[in-house]
Design an enzyme around this catalytic site. Structure first.
Site, PDB file in Angstrom:
ATOM      1  CB  ALA A 285      31.007  52.192 -15.404  1.00 38.98           C
ATOM      2  CG  HIS A 286      27.741  53.229 -11.682  1.00 37.19           C
ATOM      3  ND1 HIS A 286      26.427  52.875 -11.550  1.00 37.19           N
ATOM      4  CD2 HIS A 286      28.429  52.055 -11.685  1.00 37.19           C
ATOM      5  CE1 HIS A 286      26.326  51.564 -11.456  1.00 37.19           C
ATOM      6  NE2 HIS A 286      27.530  51.054 -11.547  1.00 37.19           N
ATOM      7  CG  ASN A 287      29.877  54.657  -7.710  1.00 41.27           C
ATOM      8  OD1 ASN A 287      28.881  54.100  -8.155  1.00 41.27           O
ATOM      9  ND2 ASN A 287      29.823  55.634  -6.826  1.00 41.27           N
TER      10      ASN A 287
END
Length: 338
Positions: free
Chosen positions: A250-252
């Site tokens: 997922a993001h980051n």
């Protein structure tokens, strides 16, 4: 066909062949055409003994050559050539690459659509129906297979292999010697939404994902794995990371150098995973937590909190008859009330 001498040269990129000087010119010129198991290999194939549990198969092996440790050298049949190494499994891994079919032809297929501003390095291969966006840079000797989409301002290093139907979104950075297998998605929008709190709609407000995906060198990502772009900061995958099929990053998320992740693992947003971690299949990792270096998670582990100490961690239960599992589950719930 590969000669024993060529085989030794490849193995010695990682570890020495301890009995190399004992081999005659005739033995070094012996040709092999593949790899086989100890039980099935023939005179034209190389085999290996990595696990002593299979020692019973060694005596009757018909392999032309066997990768073996010094401890078992004397048990290699006289009809087979022993190649003595410290780690036969690693030697097998190195050897296997010599026999893998790799079709590489430089050039651009006439159906590919390439922006005028794109910079394509020397000896790059771009297959049918690829789309290469504005200001994309692709390093020398990279291979882009059919139906790949690379969006604007993405940079790809040298010697990359990108298989069919991979999508790389805008502004991503991909290192050198990276292998992206079929259907991989790099840089799609992360799963970011804010609740509107509007009682008439009960809806969600999309959060634009403004970061990138940055992937290091010598990274392998398996088929249909998704690596989402960062919401504000970047999603980062370090050097020498290997990721299996059907993984969600997922993001980051940040993944440290040398970490290995098996299939169906899900990593929620803004989690930081350390170096040299081993993550088993179907592991679930919560968001906004930190995982230390050198952590191992066995298959189907649920990770809900930060792990600050290296070591092996597990959760979940092994399969058992349903009736027994139900009784065990009742007792487990009761423990929580004590």
């Amino acid at each position: 066909m590969i000669t024993i001498e060529q085989l030794i040269t490849r193995i010695e990129q990682r570890q020495p062949v301890l009995n190399k000087t004992e081999l005659s010119a005739e033995q070094l010129s012996t040709r092999l055409n593949g790899v086989g198991s100890l039980t099935d290999a023939d005179r034209t194939q190389i085999s290996f003994l990595a696990d002593p549990h299979y020692i019973s198969s060694l005596a009757n092996s018909q392999a032309g050559a066997v990768l073996i440790t010094a401890a078992y050298r004397e048990q290699v049949p006289a009809t087979s050539l022993a190649l003595v190494v410290a780690t036969p499994y690693l030697a097998y891994a190195s050897s296997s690459q010599l026999f893998a079919p790799e079709v590489f032809t430089s050039g651009v297929h006439p159906t590919a659509i390439i922006a005028d501003s794109a910079v394509i390095g020397a000896e790059v291969s771009i297959g049918p129906y690829c789309v290469i966006g504005e200001y994309v840079q692709i390093g020398a000797r990279s291979r882009i297979d059919a139906h790949v989409v690379i969006e604007a301002h993405t940079h790809i290093g040298t010697n990359a292999i990108i298989k069919s139907h991979v999508t790389i979104a805008h502004n991503c950075v991909i290192g050198s010697h990276v292998r992206l297998h079929a259907g991989v998605s790099i840089g799609a929008e992360g799963f970011g939404f804010a609740p509107t709190r509007d009682p008439s709609t009960s809806g969600w407000e999309r959060i634009a994902q403004l970061g990138r995906v940055v992937i290091g060198d010598h990274v392998r990502i398996g088929s249909h794995t998704c690596v989402d772009r960062g919401a504000i900061d970047d999603t980062v995958i370090g050097n020498h990371v290997i990721i299996d099929n059907l993984v969600q990053v997922a993001h980051n998320v940040r993944i440290g150098n040398g970490t290995a992740i098996a299939a169906k693992t899900g990593i929620a947003g803004s989690t930081i995973i350390g170096k040299r971690c081993i993550i088993g299949g179907a592991v679930g990792i919560n968001g906004h937590i930190d995982i230390a270096d050198d952590v191992t998670f066995s298959g189907m582990t649920m990770v809900t909190k930060s792990i600050k100490t290296a070591g092996s961690y597990s959760s979940g239960t092994a399969a058992m008859p349903t009736a027994k599992w139900r009784r065990a589950a009742v007792r487990f719930r009761q423990l929580g009330n004590e």
